[in-house]
Scaffold this motif. Structure first.
Motif, PDB file in Angstrom:
ATOM      1  N   LYS A 118      -6.830 -12.792   5.656  1.00  0.00           N
ATOM      2  CA  LYS A 118      -5.820 -13.749   5.206  1.00  0.00           C
ATOM      3  C   LYS A 118      -5.131 -14.416   6.398  1.00  0.00           C
ATOM      4  N   VAL A 119      -4.805 -13.606   7.407  1.00  0.00           N
ATOM      5  CA  VAL A 119      -4.128 -14.143   8.596  1.00  0.00           C
ATOM      6  C   VAL A 119      -5.031 -15.158   9.299  1.00  0.00           C
ATOM      7  N   ARG A 120      -6.323 -14.833   9.407  1.00  0.00           N
ATOM      8  CA  ARG A 120      -7.230 -15.735  10.122  1.00  0.00           C
ATOM      9  C   ARG A 120      -7.439 -17.043   9.341  1.00  0.00           C
ATOM     10  N   ALA A 121      -7.503 -16.940   8.020  1.00  0.00           N
ATOM     11  CA  ALA A 121      -7.624 -18.171   7.228  1.00  0.00           C
ATOM     12  C   ALA A 121      -6.364 -19.033   7.394  1.00  0.00           C
ATOM     13  N   LEU A 122      -5.210 -18.369   7.403  1.00  0.00           N
ATOM     14  CA  LEU A 122      -3.953 -19.104   7.592  1.00  0.00           C
ATOM     15  C   LEU A 122      -3.923 -19.755   8.985  1.00  0.00           C
ATOM     16  N   GLU A 123      -4.381 -19.007   9.984  1.00  0.00           N
ATOM     17  CA  GLU A 123      -4.414 -19.561  11.346  1.00  0.00           C
ATOM     18  C   GLU A 123      -5.306 -20.819  11.385  1.00  0.00           C
ATOM     19  N   ALA A 124      -6.465 -20.743  10.708  1.00  0.00           N
ATOM     20  CA  ALA A 124      -7.376 -21.900  10.692  1.00  0.00           C
ATOM     21  C   ALA A 124      -6.723 -23.099   9.998  1.00  0.00           C
ATOM     22  N   PHE A 125      -5.995 -22.812   8.919  1.00  0.00           N
ATOM     23  CA  PHE A 125      -5.264 -23.858   8.183  1.00  0.00           C
ATOM     24  C   PHE A 125      -4.202 -24.494   9.086  1.00  0.00           C
ATOM     25  N   LEU A 126      -3.470 -23.669   9.835  1.00  0.00           N
ATOM     26  CA  LEU A 126      -2.452 -24.200  10.753  1.00  0.00           C
ATOM     27  C   LEU A 126      -3.114 -25.072  11.827  1.00  0.00           C
TER      28      LEU A 126
END
Lengths: 395, 395
Positions: free
Chosen positions: B96-104
């Motif tokens: 989840k954190v990595r997907a959020l990082e990619a989104f950011l």
């Protein structure tokens, strides 16, 4: 009037990591907080688990109730840690952090593990004050909560009884409706999704339960499992009713879904109902300790795929067919551990979970059948006593 | 169907601090999340505010509804950032954190400000990935939410109308009860706090509102402002009814309290009612833009202290007298900014707040009178249209 939580896995984690305590900073709507503290309040309070006990830090307003109700070895007021003076000097949030730090110090705690959802503002504030804060990544408390005590199972069963009373109200409205130009009519007015939901919710209130959302969805709208439904209910179409009430006193949920049709929804809809019912019965029969949630999900997928419908297993990008998991745990949260999905681990006695396969497509609508069960030593006990029938009956 | 949030104070903060975006990671029960995104969902999703727009990151299940309903310039599915593959490789939370990082990254964001209650697990995960995470300490979004738009005021007024219908139901039950051996009796059964609460809640449901808690408290129990009440209601005692429903569609609350007595509660109770009503009217008259919440609170304290009762101002440790603040803001949360207490800052047009002084003591019981008002350009408008009378009337 509370679960006696077995916090030993949490204490084992603290010991293995060399961390002094586990801290929750949340209001009672956080189910980990409610479970560990045995208490609930509308505003945030702090719970500290150490090897010696469970300690609460609450406002003066909540002190009396917390002292009487909480599952805690000690309850402290913020005032005991100069909260008002700290707020006056440092502001509301820094004051709160400093009072919490003093409370931790008072219990000999210099390092804390915290849940993933612990407020970053509190974590950073404690770190700035020299307290070590480590996120506990596995959700140990969620894991503990997955296995229910007898007391919890009784609470969940009670919510499911209320749920069945509400489902009976809805089924009777549909069964006894007249049909006028293809639309269900009751008392001279179109029987809408909204009217049925209102009667469901009033029935739940009369049984001590509350809920925010109910699904009563008809026809093509039912192809979206999250559509709550609106407008008139129609004959010859599938109507999905999914009710998930929460007992206002205990906080435990029930969960129940049935699909009905007045008149003839057509051969394809009847076939989908029959396949869904077979998947539901096969998945139920697969539930026992040691079997994984993933394996139970596979059983449901097997039946549905064998009948020629897509699942997310056969096609991860499908938007029709069986497009959700087979089930989920139910307790103080409506969705909690264990998972009955590809990610689902081993089932254990005391796990409470739903079995709810479904098949969806806009041209036909949705079918879903859902019961709530508890895993026993040698299989499962169904906490649901509601009949399964596509044709609605006035009971 | 949404407030059009004016996020310029948030963007000014980001610019002054040189931070790329503001990120919320919460489900729709978090009012900041609901307000900024114009969306609500039962599971956590992420909202990013940049100088260019508001961007949402949601699950596939919520994508359709979010795209249709949210106040967002863009809505992304997690799948667009390889969520499933990241979860398979790194586990649910790191995934989840990595997907959020990619989104950011996709939105050009390398540094975020977050609210105080942002999950520490997400914050630490982003920091481990090189994203700068700073807690925004002032509650800027809460501050923005304090000033309501016309649309929001209409929603709150609608909840207050439902509230008044529920209060009328309760008042009528009390007014029309028989008295048998000092106990109120209705339909041959003792009229209990629980029965009155149930009728209040059914009335609210019929008006599209839900709520978890209602206060109907009698006699000595009413001396604790947080006691919800239980058991038979009695004649010649004070009965406090405090109702705070939430509109199920809009999410906005109402808030209303009245105190009643059947028969004669005694001279001291009547005097306290009269003093409370005077404090309530004086505090109402003090509400106008530019006056502080603290000053309005002082007006209520003045009246109550002048009549000889303690307040938390005259004695910070008192457990009787006026033992809470004069009021609080109401909106998507039942308690929000502004505060009408010693900490209360300047009132501004569009602030919606309660005025609810009270006087409490176990030997006499509790008195509280509460209206909900909106601050206008030159004073206030009362959003409450319910009469003030100690003697209950069947309306």
């Amino acid at each position: 009037m509370n679960v006696e939580a077995d916090l030993s896995p949490l204490r084992a984690f603290l010991e293995s990591e060399g961390i002094d305590g586990y801290c929750i900073d949340a209001d009672g709507s956080d189910s980990d907080q409610r479970y560990v503290s045995g208490f609930t309040a509308p505003d945030p309070y702090q719970t500290l688990v150490t090897d010696e006990g469970v300690h609460l830090l609450v406002s003066g307003l909540e002190y009396g109730r917390a002292s009487a109700d909480a599952n805690a070895d000690s309850v402290s007021r913020r005032a005991a840690y100069d909260y008002q003076a700290l707020v006056a000097e440092h502001g509301r949030h820094e004051g709160k952090v400093r009072a919490l730090e003093a409370f931790l110090t008072d219990h000999g705690v210099e390092s804390v593990a915290v849940p993933r959802n612990f407020p970053t503002g509190t974590a950073d504030g404690l770190r700035d004050r020299g307290v070590s804060v480590t996120v506990e990544p596995e959700g140990i408390v969620e894991g503990i909560r997955a296995t229910k005590t007898e007391w919890e199972i009784d609470r969940i069963a009670a919510s499911q009884r209320a749920n069945e009373a509400a489902m009976a109200t809805a089924e009777e409205l549909i069964a006894s409706a007249d049909i006028d130009d293809g639309v269900l009519v009751h008392g001279g007015e179109p029987l809408t999704s909204e009217r049925v939901k209102e009667e469901i919710e009033v029935t739940l209130l009369r049984h001590g339960c509350g809920l925010d959302e109910t699904i009563v969805v008809c026809g093509a709208d039912g192809a979206d499992p999250h559509d709550r439904g609106s407008g008139p209910l129609r004959a010859n179409e599938l109507i999905v009713i999914d009710i998930f009430p929460r007992d206002k006193e205990s906080g435990y949920f029930g969960d129940l879904t049935r699909t009905f049709a007045r008149g003839d929804p057509g051969e394809e809809a009847r076939r989908r109902y029959e396949v869904t019912e077979r998947a539901y019965r096969a998945a139920l029969e697969a539930v026992e300790p040691g079997v994984t949630g993933a394996a139970v999900h596979d059983v449901a997928c097997d039946v549905i795929e064998d009948a020629g419908y897509e699942t997310l297993r056969s096609d991860p990008s499908t938007e029709t067919g069986f497009i959700h998991s087979t089930g989920h745990g139910v307790g103080l949260d409506i969705h909690e551990e264990p998972s009955v999905s590809p990610a689902g681990g081993e089932l254990e006695p005391g796990h409470v979970l739903t079995i709810e396969p479904g098949i969806y497509e806009p041209t036909v609508g949705g079918v879903r059948i859902e019961d709530l069960v508890v895993v026993t030593e040698d299989g499962y006990e169904n906490l649901t006593e509601y009949p399964v029938s596509l044709e609605p009956v006035a009971r």
